[in-house]
Design a protein around this motif. Structure first.
Motif, PDB file in Angstrom:
ATOM      1  N   ARG A  89      -8.469  -5.439 -15.720  1.00 36.64           N
ATOM      2  CA  ARG A  89      -8.601  -4.219 -16.511  1.00 36.64           C
ATOM      3  C   ARG A  89      -9.600  -4.441 -17.643  1.00 36.64           C
ATOM      4  NH1 ARG A  89      -3.858  -0.747 -15.822  1.00 36.64           N
ATOM      5  NH2 ARG A  89      -2.423  -1.740 -14.339  1.00 36.64           N
ATOM      6  N   GLN A  90     -10.530  -3.491 -17.769  1.00 43.87           N
ATOM      7  CA  GLN A  90     -11.562  -3.611 -18.794  1.00 43.87           C
ATOM      8  C   GLN A  90     -11.325  -2.699 -19.991  1.00 43.87           C
ATOM      9  OE1 GLN A  90     -14.159  -5.992 -18.339  1.00 43.87           O
ATOM     10  NE2 GLN A  90     -12.609  -6.489 -16.788  1.00 43.87           N
ATOM     11  N   GLY A  91     -10.484  -1.707 -19.843  1.00 41.01           N
ATOM     12  CA  GLY A  91     -10.228  -0.792 -20.948  1.00 41.01           C
ATOM     13  C   GLY A  91     -10.068   0.637 -20.471  1.00 41.01           C
ATOM     14  N   GLU A  92      -9.608   1.489 -21.379  1.00 41.24           N
ATOM     15  CA  GLU A  92      -9.321   2.873 -21.044  1.00 41.24           C
ATOM     16  C   GLU A  92     -10.576   3.741 -21.095  1.00 41.24           C
ATOM     17  OE1 GLU A  92      -6.291   4.221 -23.689  1.00 41.24           O
ATOM     18  OE2 GLU A  92      -4.675   3.146 -22.632  1.00 41.24           O
ATOM     19  N   HIS A  93     -10.530   4.807 -20.328  1.00 38.77           N
ATOM     20  CA  HIS A  93     -11.622   5.780 -20.286  1.00 38.77           C
ATOM     21  C   HIS A  93     -11.016   7.171 -20.405  1.00 38.77           C
ATOM     22  CE1 HIS A  93     -15.174   7.992 -19.157  1.00 38.77           C
ATOM     23  NE2 HIS A  93     -14.577   8.487 -18.082  1.00 38.77           N
ATOM     24  N   ARG A  94     -11.407   7.919 -21.439  1.00 41.91           N
ATOM     25  CA  ARG A  94     -10.898   9.268 -21.649  1.00 41.91           C
ATOM     26  C   ARG A  94     -11.791  10.261 -20.910  1.00 41.91           C
ATOM     27  NH1 ARG A  94      -5.732   9.222 -24.054  1.00 41.91           N
ATOM     28  NH2 ARG A  94      -5.595   7.223 -25.132  1.00 41.91           N
ATOM     29  N   MET A  95     -11.181  10.991 -19.988  1.00 39.78           N
ATOM     30  CA  MET A  95     -11.937  11.937 -19.175  1.00 39.78           C
ATOM     31  C   MET A  95     -12.210  13.245 -19.912  1.00 39.78           C
ATOM     32  SD  MET A  95     -12.617  10.730 -16.115  1.00 39.78           S
ATOM     33  CE  MET A  95     -12.764  12.172 -15.071  1.00 39.78           C
ATOM     34  N   PHE A  96     -11.370  13.597 -20.889  1.00 36.83           N
ATOM     35  CA  PHE A  96     -11.441  14.911 -21.514  1.00 36.83           C
ATOM     36  C   PHE A  96     -11.516  14.773 -23.033  1.00 36.83           C
ATOM     37  CE2 PHE A  96      -8.876  15.140 -17.667  1.00 36.83           C
ATOM     38  CZ  PHE A  96      -9.499  16.160 -16.966  1.00 36.83           C
ATOM     39  N   ASP A  97     -12.287  15.661 -23.652  1.00 39.95           N
ATOM     40  CA  ASP A  97     -12.229  15.792 -25.101  1.00 39.95           C
ATOM     41  C   ASP A  97     -10.903  16.463 -25.455  1.00 39.95           C
ATOM     42  OD1 ASP A  97     -14.721  14.692 -25.370  1.00 39.95           O
ATOM     43  OD2 ASP A  97     -15.757  16.626 -25.466  1.00 39.95           O
ATOM     44  N   GLU A  98     -10.213  15.932 -26.444  1.00 32.84           N
ATOM     45  CA  GLU A  98      -8.897  16.462 -26.792  1.00 32.84           C
ATOM     46  C   GLU A  98      -9.039  17.734 -27.624  1.00 32.84           C
ATOM     47  OE1 GLU A  98      -6.303  13.629 -28.530  1.00 32.84           O
ATOM     48  OE2 GLU A  98      -6.471  12.187 -26.882  1.00 32.84           O
ATOM     49  N   THR A  99      -8.236  18.749 -27.280  1.00 33.41           N
ATOM     50  CA  THR A  99      -8.111  19.964 -28.069  1.00 33.41           C
ATOM     51  C   THR A  99      -6.630  20.241 -28.243  1.00 33.41           C
ATOM     52  OG1 THR A  99      -8.231  21.338 -26.074  1.00 33.41           O
ATOM     53  CG2 THR A  99     -10.280  20.964 -27.258  1.00 33.41           C
ATOM     54  N   GLU A 100      -6.303  20.960 -29.303  1.00 34.54           N
ATOM     55  CA  GLU A 100      -4.906  21.198 -29.635  1.00 34.54           C
ATOM     56  C   GLU A 100      -4.524  22.651 -29.353  1.00 34.54           C
ATOM     57  OE1 GLU A 100      -2.680  18.971 -30.570  1.00 34.54           O
ATOM     58  OE2 GLU A 100      -4.185  17.368 -30.478  1.00 34.54           O
ATOM     59  N   PRO A 101      -3.299  22.879 -28.890  1.00 32.60           N
ATOM     60  CA  PRO A 101      -2.839  24.262 -28.703  1.00 32.60           C
ATOM     61  C   PRO A 101      -2.678  24.970 -30.039  1.00 32.60           C
ATOM     62  CG  PRO A 101      -1.036  22.721 -28.369  1.00 32.60           C
ATOM     63  CD  PRO A 101      -2.273  21.894 -28.520  1.00 32.60           C
ATOM     64  N   THR A 102      -2.760  26.282 -30.007  1.00 35.19           N
ATOM     65  CA  THR A 102      -2.524  27.121 -31.171  1.00 35.19           C
ATOM     66  C   THR A 102      -1.578  28.243 -30.765  1.00 35.19           C
ATOM     67  OG1 THR A 102      -4.356  28.639 -30.719  1.00 35.19           O
ATOM     68  CG2 THR A 102      -4.872  26.657 -32.006  1.00 35.19           C
ATOM     69  N   GLU A 103      -1.144  29.014 -31.747  1.00 32.04           N
ATOM     70  CA  GLU A 103      -0.284  30.152 -31.422  1.00 32.04           C
ATOM     71  C   GLU A 103      -1.003  31.125 -30.502  1.00 32.04           C
ATOM     72  OE1 GLU A 103       2.621  33.390 -33.693  1.00 32.04           O
ATOM     73  OE2 GLU A 103       1.020  32.397 -34.816  1.00 32.04           O
ATOM     74  N   ALA A 104      -2.277  31.329 -30.735  1.00 31.68           N
ATOM     75  CA  ALA A 104      -3.053  32.270 -29.929  1.00 31.68           C
ATOM     76  C   ALA A 104      -3.426  31.703 -28.566  1.00 31.68           C
ATOM     77  CB  ALA A 104      -4.321  32.676 -30.678  1.00 31.68           C
TER      78      ALA A 104
END
Length: 511
Positions: A89-104
């Motif tokens: 294992r060489q390390g993690e790879h994030r496939m997606f930019d993180e976004t947060e839910p909102t009420e809307a």
């Protein structure tokens, strides 16, 4: 009665293709009380995991269609990527930019992984709950239309007469070919790619496993665990465009052993496999007379962006209520012109996004979630307010969720009805047949005003929140609302009888 037992079937809408597009459309039509017949060339539903990513906007659609709980239960979040080299294992790879839910936007940042075969099973079960069904083994061989409807012939079984037909039969659509509608596009990558569902020992199911080529030479392979199954989805690229990947179990075992630290016998089963060359193409038009194109029949994406299935389901969601308005509520047939007007630009935009992701030019972020897509400028987006800021909610935009005044908006919108929403105003509202009226306090996502929400969750008409003298109800601000209502069939239900006229001339056979 079986289709083969009758000389000719008649229905309101013939849906050709039982993939996610066709099933979602038939399900939506059933909610509106429209008769639809789904025909599928294959003997069963598609068996692979191919379109596994469900974007947040599609989760909202599935919420409305009544399948969200089953989709949630049948899937899971995307695992974190893990890079391997030489068995380490060489390390993690994030496939997606993180976004947060909102009420809307309650599902923002919540892309959900469900194997395509399971999504189809869920949609089929819901369709059958509503009285619908699928006719399998029905290969289309001829299609003609006249001023009253469409007649479809099949290699076996009875012909079908319908008032409208929808091509949901994939990128090689037989319906599109019969219509002579072209597709314009490009090859995104001339080299082939292999996708397969396999069972593997020796890898954990907590990560999406990536095996890049040594020193940048060669081709990548990835194995992604599919939730609530024993399967992994295998994706493998081939840099040489002349390569013809071996789809046999032995060939796939050799491929895995060559590119990873796993042995051939670690691949214990190959359940499904396919090969494709990524391309991006858009149908020259989405409607020809009484036949409409949806899903891959209208637009073909690289799978890299996770947009194909989602754009396709939303085609169905846009089209379903419009067909119902014409067939059941007396709306003019010209309403169906808005389908191409609204969906073709969206499909073109998503094709560009998918291609950008495939080529590494665009990250998988907020744009891939499809929450920002809308129909401003459409003939069905009537904005009567002046000088609105660009970031304000406009007619044509997706209607936000939220809990205000004890009302959850998505709960109020859920179902095939329209919703007349008064926000922060006691304005007198017109009584529109079949429209649910909801009042909530002023809410940042809407501001104040009056909003007519379409059955597909977009703002159709928007007006000011006019106010009358103190202690008196506000005056009606619904300028043009009744004219808009007539345009979209918001009048007492009209159910014209469908007669099957004498058969038109025999359709030409498909090549």
């Amino acid at each position: 009665m079986e289709l083969n037992d009758v000389k000719e079937m008649s229905t309101d809408v013939l849906v050709v293709g039982a993939g996610p597009t066709g099933l979602a459309l038939a399900l939506d039509l059933a909610r509106h009380g429209v008769r639809a017949l789904v025909v599928e060339q294959a003997a069963a539903l598609f068996p692979g995991s191919r379109g596994k990513g469900i974007q947040p906007r599609t989760l909202e659609v599935f919420d409305d269609l009544g399948v969200l709980d089953a989709i949630r239960a049948g899937g899971g979040r995307y695992p974190v990527g893990m890079i391997w080299r030489d068995g380490r294992r060489q390390g993690e790879h994030r496939m997606f930019d993180e976004t947060e839910p909102t009420e809307a936007e309650p599902y923002a940042g919540d892309a959900w992984m469900v194997p395509q075969w399971r999504t189809q099973e869920i949609l089929r079960a819901r369709l059958e709950e509503l009285g619908g069904s699928i006719a399998f083994g029905r290969e289309l061989v001829g299609l003609v239309q006249d001023t009253d409807g469409v007649t479809a012939d099949f290699a076996s079984g009875a012909p079908v007469r319908a008032r409208y037909a929808v091509a949901a039969d994939g990128g090689r659509s037989a319906v599109r070919r019969a219509l002579g509608v072209g597709m314009t596009g490009e090859t995104v990558d001339p080299a082939p790619a292999l996708v397969a569902d396999v069972r593997v020992t020796g890898l954990d199911r907590d990560n999406w496993h990536f095996f890049p080529p040594a020193e940048g030479k060669g081709d990548i392979l990835a194995l992604c665990p599919l939730p609530h199954t024993e399967d992994f989805q295998l994706m493998a690229g081939f840099a040489d465009a002349s390569t013809e990947p071996d789809l046999s179990p032995a060939g796939i075992r050799t491929l895995v052993a060559t590119r990873t630290h796993l042995a051939p016998d670690d691949v214990t089963e190959v359940r499904w496999a396919s090969v494709f060359r990524p391309r991006a193409a858009l149908a020259d038009r989405f409607r020809q007379g009484r036949v409409l194109l949806a899903g891959d029949a209208a637009h073909v994406h690289s799978p890299a962006g996770g947009q194909g299935l989602n754009t396709s389901v939303q085609d169905a969601y846009n089209l379903g209520w419009k067909l119902a308005a014409v067939l059941r509520r007396g709306a003019p047939a010209a309403l169906l012109d808005s389908y191409e007007e609204e969906r073709r630009p969206v499909a073109a935009q998503m094709l560009g996004l998918s291609t950008g992701v495939h080529r590494g030019e665009v990250r998988r972020g907020a744009a891939t979630q499809q929450l920002g897509l809308g129909y401003r400028g459409s003939a069905l987006a009537v904005e009567t307010r002046a000088e609105l800021p660009e970031d304000a909610l406009h007619a044509g935009d997706r209607a936000p969720d939220g809990v205000q005044g004890g009302v959850r908006l998505f709960d109020a919108f859920r179902g095939p009805h329209w919703t007349l929403l008064a926000v922060g105003t006691d304005t007198r509202l017109p009584d529109l047949p079949g429209v649910r009226t909801v009042r909530i306090p002023a809410y940042e996502a809407y501001g104040t005003g009056v909003f007519l929400i379409r059955p597909d969750g977009h703002v159709g008409w928007a007006g000011e929140s006019a106010r009358g003298p103190a202690r008196e109800p506000a005056q009606e601000p619904a300028r043009g609302l009744e004219e808009y209502a007539a345009l979209v069939g918001l009048a007492p239900e009209s159910r014209p009888a469908f007669s099957s006229p004498s058969r038109p001339s025999r359709p030409s056979r498909l090549s």
